[in-house]
Design an enzyme around this catalytic site. Structure first.
Site, mmCIF file in Angstrom:
data_model
loop_
_atom_site.group_PDB
_atom_site.id
_atom_site.type_symbol
_atom_site.label_atom_id
_atom_site.label_comp_id
_atom_site.label_asym_id
_atom_site.label_seq_id
_atom_site.Cartn_x
_atom_site.Cartn_y
_atom_site.Cartn_z
ATOM 1 N N ARG A 34 100.304 -16.040 96.489
ATOM 2 C CA ARG A 34 99.006 -15.985 95.783
ATOM 3 C C ARG A 34 99.139 -15.468 94.356
ATOM 4 O O ARG A 34 98.303 -15.768 93.517
ATOM 5 C CB ARG A 34 98.030 -15.068 96.525
ATOM 6 C CG ARG A 34 97.532 -15.665 97.782
ATOM 7 C CD ARG A 34 96.024 -15.588 97.901
ATOM 8 N NE ARG A 34 95.637 -16.166 99.165
ATOM 9 C CZ ARG A 34 94.845 -15.596 100.046
ATOM 10 N NH1 ARG A 34 94.301 -14.432 99.783
ATOM 11 N NH2 ARG A 34 94.553 -16.191 101.178
ATOM 12 N N ASP A 142 82.307 0.475 94.692
ATOM 13 C CA ASP A 142 83.438 -0.371 95.060
ATOM 14 C C ASP A 142 84.554 -0.124 94.045
ATOM 15 O O ASP A 142 84.290 0.440 92.982
ATOM 16 C CB ASP A 142 83.019 -1.863 95.046
ATOM 17 C CG ASP A 142 83.909 -2.729 95.928
ATOM 18 O OD1 ASP A 142 83.491 -3.072 97.041
ATOM 19 O OD2 ASP A 142 85.054 -3.033 95.505
HETATM 20 C C1 LIG Z 1 84.766 -7.360 102.709
HETATM 21 S S1 LIG Z 1 84.111 -6.309 101.491
HETATM 22 C C2 LIG Z 1 82.834 -5.471 102.439
HETATM 23 C C3 LIG Z 1 81.456 -5.658 101.853
HETATM 24 C C4 LIG Z 1 80.311 -5.111 102.736
HETATM 25 N N1 LIG Z 1 80.481 -3.694 102.988
HETATM 26 C C5 LIG Z 1 80.199 -5.885 104.027
HETATM 27 O O1 LIG Z 1 80.427 -5.341 105.109
HETATM 28 O O2 LIG Z 1 79.889 -7.084 103.976
HETATM 29 C C6 LIG Z 1 85.345 -5.014 101.327
HETATM 30 C C7 LIG Z 1 85.230 -4.256 100.015
HETATM 31 O O3 LIG Z 1 85.974 -3.025 100.093
HETATM 32 C C8 LIG Z 1 86.437 -2.722 98.792
HETATM 33 N N2 LIG Z 1 87.512 -1.715 98.856
HETATM 34 C C9 LIG Z 1 88.742 -1.860 99.399
HETATM 35 N N3 LIG Z 1 89.466 -0.739 99.212
HETATM 36 C C10 LIG Z 1 88.678 0.138 98.553
HETATM 37 C C11 LIG Z 1 88.858 1.471 98.056
HETATM 38 N N4 LIG Z 1 90.021 2.115 98.206
HETATM 39 N N5 LIG Z 1 87.826 2.050 97.423
HETATM 40 C C12 LIG Z 1 86.647 1.395 97.256
HETATM 41 N N6 LIG Z 1 86.405 0.139 97.685
HETATM 42 C C13 LIG Z 1 87.424 -0.486 98.322
HETATM 43 C C14 LIG Z 1 86.891 -4.092 98.283
HETATM 44 O O4 LIG Z 1 86.985 -4.130 96.863
HETATM 45 C C15 LIG Z 1 85.816 -5.024 98.840
HETATM 46 O O5 LIG Z 1 84.789 -5.294 97.895
#
Ligand SMILES: C[S@@+](CC[C@H](N)C(=O)[O-])C[C@H]1O[C@@H](n2cnc3c(N)ncnc32)[C@H](O)[C@@H]1O
Length: 270
Positions: A34, A142
C-alpha cells in the site's frame, strides 16, 4: 518495486506501536504494497528515507500513512443499540439526577464525526422543545486531521445516512443534490473537534458522563487496551458509561468497570 527490509519493518512497527498503540506486526505485506504509490509519488528510493519523514513530520505524514493501513470507515447510527441505550437509560436518568442540566460526552476515535453527530441528534430528539434548558456538548477527537476536516464541513454522501430514521434526514440535513447531504449548523455547532492521540496523557477540566470508543482499539494489543480503558475510567464521572465496539470486550480482571450489557460498561457510583 521498493522492498521493505526486515530492519525497516521492525523499526516502523516499534515506532508506531510505542507512539500510537497500533499493532502492525501482521501487516508487513500491506505496508510494502500500500505504501508503494506514496513512496513513488513523493520521490523516495527507500522505506528508510520515507520513514524518516514520517517520524519528523509527526501529525500529517503519520496519519496519512495510518489511514492507508487501517480504516476510518464509519457512518451515522452505527451500532444503534448504543443510541437506544443513550435514549432509554442514560437520558431519563440524567433528567432525574442532573440538576445542573449539563451532559458531557467524548467521542474518542471519532473519524469523520458521524458517531458524535448521531449522539447529538439522539439528544435533540429526546429533549425536543426542552432542549434549550439543557447544555449538552460533545468533544470528538482523533489522530487523523483529514478525517476530522470532513466532519467540520458536515457534508456526507447518501451512503453514510442509510441507517438513520427518515425523519432525521428531513429534520437535521439539507439535501444538496448529487447524493450529498449537509448537516445543519444547529447539530454541527454542538460538537467540538480536536486532534488527540489516545496514547498521550489525558488532561480534561471536567469528567464525562459518557465516552464512546468504538472500533478504535481493534488495532491495539491487550496491554495497550487495558491501559487505555483504565485511563477512560479516570476521566468518567461516577455512574458514567463507556461504549466500545460490539466486537470488542473489556477484560473484567484488569479493569474496575462494571459490565452492563454487551459493549456497555459503567463506572460504579462510589
Ligand atoms: C474505524 S474508525 C472508528 C470511528 C467510530 N468510532 C465508529 O465506531 O464508527 C477508527 C478511528 O480510530 C482512530 N485512531 C486510531 N488510533 C488512534 C489513536 N492512537 N489516537 C486517536 N485516534 C486513533 C483512527 O484514526 C480512526 O479514525
Amino acid at each position: 518495486m521498493i522492498r521493505l527490509t526486515d530492519k525497516e519493518f521492525m523499526d516502523i512497527v516499534t515506532y508506531i506501536k510505542s507512539n500510537y498503540g497500533i499493532n502492525l506486526t501482521n501487516k508487513r505485506q500491506l505496508i510494502e504494497s500500500r505504501m508503494q504509490t506514496v513512496l513513488v509519488e513523493k520521490g523516495f528510493k527507500s522505506f528508510t528515507d520515507y520513514f524518516e519523514l514520517v517520524k519528523q513530520n509527526k501529525s500529517d505524514e503519520i496519519t496519512a500513512m495510518l489511514n492507508k493501513l487501517t480504516t476510518n470507515h464509519t457512518y451515522f447510527y452505527r451500532e444503534p443499540a448504543h443510541f437506544e441505550f443513550l435514549k432509554n437509560t442514560i437520558l431519563p436518568r440524567q433528567e432525574k439526577i442532573n440538576s445542573r442540566r449539563d451532559i458531557r460526552i467524548w467521542s474518542a476515535g471519532c473519524s469523520s464525526g458521524e458517531e458524535a453527530y448521531t449522539a447529538i441528534m439522539t439528544m435533540m430528539d429526546y429533549f425536543g422543545l426542552k432542549r434549550t434548558s439543557w447544555d449538552f456538548r460533545i468533544l470528538a477527537t482523533d489522530i487523523s486531521l483529514k478525517a476530522m476536516e470532513a466532519a467540520t464541513h458536515g457534508l456526507y454522501g447518501a451512503e453514510s445516512l442509510k441507517d438513520i430514521p427518515k425523519v432525521w434526514e428531513q429534520r437535521y440535513f439539507i439535501n444538496r443534490g448529487e447524493n450529498l447531504f449537509e448537516l445543519k449548523e444547529e447539530v454541527r455547532n454542538q460538537v467540538f473537534f480536536k486532534r488527540l492521540n489516545l496514547m498521550e496523557p489525558f488532561s480534561f477540566r471536567q469528567q464525562f458522563d459518557l465516552i464512546f470508543c468504538r472500533n478504535v482499539m481493534i488495532y491495539f494489543d491487550q496491554p495497550t487496551k487495558n491501559a487505555l480503558i483504565n485511563k477512560f475510567y479516570e476521566v468518567l464521572k461516577p455512574g458514567g458509561y463507556l461504549f466500545i465496539g460490539h466486537s470488542e470486550t473489556v477484560q473484567r480482571d484488569t479493569s474496575k468497570f462494571l459490565y452492563v450489557e454487551p459493549s456497555v460498561y459503567q463506572k460504579g457510583l462510589s
